[in-house]
Write an enzyme that holds these catalytic residues in place. Structure first.
Site, PDB file in Angstrom:
ATOM      1  N   LYS A  32     -13.134  41.504 -72.410  1.00 39.33           N
ATOM      2  CA  LYS A  32     -13.942  42.363 -73.274  1.00 39.33           C
ATOM      3  C   LYS A  32     -15.436  42.155 -73.063  1.00 39.33           C
ATOM      4  O   LYS A  32     -16.205  43.108 -72.961  1.00 39.33           O
ATOM      5  CB  LYS A  32     -13.574  42.112 -74.740  1.00 39.33           C
ATOM      6  CG  LYS A  32     -12.239  42.699 -75.154  1.00 39.33           C
ATOM      7  CD  LYS A  32     -12.018  42.520 -76.647  1.00 39.33           C
ATOM      8  CE  LYS A  32     -10.804  43.280 -77.130  1.00 39.33           C
ATOM      9  NZ  LYS A  32      -9.550  42.808 -76.589  1.00 39.33           N
ATOM     10  N   GLU A  35     -19.553  41.207 -83.111  1.00 40.71           N
ATOM     11  CA  GLU A  35     -20.064  42.568 -83.243  1.00 40.71           C
ATOM     12  C   GLU A  35     -20.209  42.954 -84.708  1.00 40.71           C
ATOM     13  O   GLU A  35     -19.560  42.370 -85.590  1.00 40.71           O
ATOM     14  CB  GLU A  35     -19.106  43.561 -82.570  1.00 40.71           C
ATOM     15  CG  GLU A  35     -18.994  43.401 -81.078  1.00 40.71           C
ATOM     16  CD  GLU A  35     -18.022  44.387 -80.471  1.00 40.71           C
ATOM     17  OE1 GLU A  35     -18.128  44.639 -79.263  1.00 40.71           O
ATOM     18  OE2 GLU A  35     -17.150  44.912 -81.197  1.00 40.71           O
ATOM     19  N   HIS A  49      -3.152  46.130 -86.544  1.00 40.54           N
ATOM     20  CA  HIS A  49      -3.982  46.521 -85.405  1.00 40.54           C
ATOM     21  C   HIS A  49      -3.159  47.193 -84.305  1.00 40.54           C
ATOM     22  O   HIS A  49      -3.605  47.270 -83.165  1.00 40.54           O
ATOM     23  CB  HIS A  49      -4.737  45.315 -84.824  1.00 40.54           C
ATOM     24  CG  HIS A  49      -5.632  44.636 -85.817  1.00 40.54           C
ATOM     25  ND1 HIS A  49      -6.803  45.201 -86.272  1.00 40.54           N
ATOM     26  CD2 HIS A  49      -5.518  43.453 -86.465  1.00 40.54           C
ATOM     27  CE1 HIS A  49      -7.376  44.383 -87.142  1.00 40.54           C
ATOM     28  NE2 HIS A  49      -6.614  43.314 -87.277  1.00 40.54           N
ATOM     29  N   ARG A 109      -4.151  51.759 -67.556  1.00 39.69           N
ATOM     30  CA  ARG A 109      -2.753  52.145 -67.359  1.00 39.69           C
ATOM     31  C   ARG A 109      -2.496  53.437 -68.122  1.00 39.69           C
ATOM     32  O   ARG A 109      -3.367  53.950 -68.821  1.00 39.69           O
ATOM     33  CB  ARG A 109      -1.829  51.053 -67.900  1.00 39.69           C
ATOM     34  CG  ARG A 109      -2.152  50.691 -69.354  1.00 39.69           C
ATOM     35  CD  ARG A 109      -1.145  49.743 -69.954  1.00 39.69           C
ATOM     36  NE  ARG A 109      -1.592  49.158 -71.209  1.00 39.69           N
ATOM     37  CZ  ARG A 109      -1.564  49.761 -72.385  1.00 39.69           C
ATOM     38  NH1 ARG A 109      -1.123  51.001 -72.480  1.00 39.69           N
ATOM     39  NH2 ARG A 109      -1.991  49.143 -73.479  1.00 39.69           N
TER      40      ARG A 109
END
Length: 670
Positions: free
Chosen positions: A116, A200, A235, A292
């Site tokens: 990430k 973040e 999530h 993908r």
């Protein structure tokens, strides 16, 4: 174009890829584990190769064994599906070294988007919008805390190498940061072997919108519009739809161009998805790129009329993209529901067992796995499944049973079709989320397209505290089914009748039923004149039933006339009614008379591994107190005390494997 490909996956995605390959005249090779010897994806392919034991690490994650199978069968290319090896840079490189085409992006693109923090540095350089935050390599806790203060609370700590919600914490205030960081890093190192994190700004009421992109080896890249995947639990996505409600043409273009810029920044080839987190006012920020095909790709196929697997095959074979950006159009609205073997009322605990009944909607024509019908003529209902009636959902793999995809001219029509399709879906033999999905679809927020990733929590009262199917209706279904079984085998001989007729007086039958967490005695009385009544929860109602075949019954209950569908598996009886369904347990009083004397035992809900015991022998505990943690189906599950009581003995040690139904500990209620 390829003449033969190997599909390095299982379940519905393997069946899906095989269907397109068959339509294009491409031979297919399946791989399978010991647990999947008779699986649908094996039968869907032209040949199959056994690659190992049931656990993924012993089969579907053994890239050397998969490549051996590809070379031995003469497969020119490998389609990885999603999950397993689909985003494995090492596998992509190994394919290239073996002279087998990897139907996916170049290894460098997989690597660039795999971490990430690194991917966000690349996106920042490419001008793709990012959530304000810190993505640096310096992981000093004091620095991270200073960065959090600079960004402004609340902040989100995320594992840099993470995914699936693991290694993620929301921190509301500075005083909570240190403990949250330590917890996040422990989970990250355990799940990914890497404790690096990024910090973040936590976006309030975010939507999760992703853009489907496609690149070819000639350097062209386009976007095939967006999907809204905001409805999530743990999530993980539950419902996905395309196009995103409320999306303007200008915002669609901005997000699409940003996604293409992200793909071009890493030299992307093939199908990929750029995921954005968006604010309610439309501002959007790059989150990650999935290198993908996505689980939810059918909704994009439904609104564009394209077969994305065909595009993957053509691009991997070196062909240019079939269409230009200005040739793509959106037609209608599509929604996908993920039908999973799980219990929403038990915190979505995965369920295993045999699909004793698996029946799909019959009121409309539907397509299975994008078969020979042209995709530009979208079916109202499409089923993508890798299992059928009689198959088992095992603890070794993902809990998804099937994907139910609906298409409509607009969102309202798609919603109506999805509600009807869920209503007519019949799955019996284990817990599923079918009824829960129907409640989500009918919730005020989803119906009004008031979407964000907290929708399920926001609608908790409507989704989890909904009134169950009434005891009277559920009991009527049990009684109707019991009467039908009694009458089975009757012939013209009047003495063979089993309808309860008596020369004098009437007949009565008592049903002991567990329903909605409570036990009830239900009385069915049949009079000398043939009239019957049903007494449940103190309510006495006139009752009559007539079998319609295929486990369906026409009932009169009081002044109501309704059609029910009833399926019995052992002691469990599932009743489907127009207003919902109910799972009951018909208790054999004699068979269970000795249960109360046995004391309480907490048993494993499925095969797994004991992670930890949170109490020891002799401890006095309170109702709801966590007692044990087991790991199964890639998730941890906590078993809580059913009442106040005492832990008498532990039957296993941490790290040991347990079978479904085994008692983990002995518990004595107070």
């Amino acid at each position: 174009m390829f003449k033969k490909i190997l599909i390095a996956n299982r379940g519905e995605i393997a069946c899906r890829v095989a269907a397109t390959a068959r339509r294009l005249g491409i031979a297919t090779v399946a791989v399978y584990s010991d647990a999947d010897a008779n699986a649908r994806h094996v039968l869907a392919c032209d040949e199959a190769v056994l690659i190992g034991g049931p656990a993924p690490r012993d089969s579907y994650l053994r890239h050397e064994r998969i490549l051996e199978a590809a070379l031995a069968t003469g497969a020119e290319a490998v389609h990885p599906g999603y999950g397993f090896l689909s985003e494995n840079e090492g596998f992509a490189r190994a394919c290239a070294q073996a002279g087998v085409v990897f139907i996916g992006p170049p290894p460098g693109a997989i690597k660039a988007m795999g971490l990430k923090a690194e991917s966000k540095r690349l996106m920042e350089a490419a001008g793709v919008p990012l959530v304000p935050g810190y993505h640096g390599s310096d992981q000093d806790p004091a620095l991270l805390e200073r960065e959090a203060a600079r960004i402004g609370y609340p902040v989100l700590i995320k594992a840099s190498a993470g995914g699936g919600g693991k290694g993620m914490r929301v921190v509301a205030a500075a005083a909570e940061f240190g403990a949250a960081l330590a917890s996040c890093q422990r989970e990250a190192i355990g799940s990914f072997g890497n404790d690096a994190v990024l910090v973040e700004r936590y976006v309030q009421r975010p939507r999760h919108i992703e853009i489907q992109v496609f690149g070819d080896s000639q350097g062209d890249c386009i976007y095939l519009f967006e999907r809204d995947c905001s409805v999530q639990r743990r999530h993980q996505k539950v419902l996905e739809e395309a196009p995103a409600p409320g999306m303007t043409a200008e915002r669609r273009r901005e997000m699409g161009e940003a996604a293409v810029a992200a793909a071009k920044a890493v030299g992307y080839v093939g199908a990929g998805t750029v995921e954005f987190i968006t604010e309610q006012d439309g501002r959007f920020y790059f989150m990650e790129m999935n290198t993908r095909l996505q689980v939810e790709h059918p909704v994009t196929e439904a609104i564009t009329g394209l077969d994305l697997v065909e595009w993957q095959l053509r691009v991997a074979a070196g062909e240019p993209l079939p269409l230009r950006q200005d040739e793509l159009k959106i037609h209608g609205h599509a929604i996908e529901a993920r039908l999973c073997a799980e219990n929403p009322d038990a915190n979505f605990l995965p369920s295993i067992g045999t699909l004793a009944v698996l029946r799909w909607p019959s009121h409309v024509s539907f397509r299975r796995n994008a078969d020979a019908q042209a995709l530009h003529d979208p079916a109202p209902v499409r089923i993508d499944a890798g299992v059928g009636e009689g198959d088992a959902i095992s603890p070794h793999y993902d809990s998804m049973i099937a994907k139910l995809i609906v298409w409509g001219e607009d969102r309202a029509q798609a919603l109506a079709r999805l509600d009807r399709a869920l209503t007519e879906t019949r799955i019996v033999g284990l817990h599923t989320n079918a009824a829960f999905l129907r409640r989500v679809v009918n919730s005020s927020s989803f119906a009004a397209a008031d979407l964000d990733t907290a929708l399920i929590e926001r609608e908790r009262a409507a989704l989890f505290d909904a009134a169950p199917l009434s005891l009277a209706v559920a009991a009527a279904g049990v009684a109707a089914h019991a009467l039908a079984l009694e009458r089975a085998g009757e012939d013209a001989d009047p003495w063979s009748r089993r309808d309860g007729w008596r020369l004098f007086g009437g007949a009565a039958r008592r049903f002991e039923l567990d329903h909605a967490g409570a036990h009830h005695s239900v009385l069915l009385e049949r009079g000398h004149d043939g009239a019957a009544t049903l007494t449940a929860a103190g309510e006495r109602l006139a009752f009559a039933s007539c079998p319609l075949g295929n486990d369906r019954y026409d009932l009169m209950l009081g002044e109501r006339r309704l059609t029910l569908e009833v399926h019995a598996v052992g002691e469990s009886v599932t009743v489907f009614a127009p207003e919902g369904s109910a799972l009951l347990r018909e208790v054999d009083v004699l068979a269970h008379a000795g249960e109360a004397a046995e004391g309480g035992r907490l048993t494993a809900p499925m095969p797994g591994k004991v992670v930890a015991f949170l109490a020891k022998a002799g401890d006095q505990v309170k109702r709801g107190q966590p007692l044990a943690v087991i790991e199964a189906m890639k998730m941890e599950h906590t078993l809580n005390a059913p009442s106040d009581g005492t832990v008498k003995a532990l039957r296993f040690a941490a790290g040991e494997q347990v079978a479904e139904g085994e008692a983990l500990l002995e518990f004595e209620p107070a």
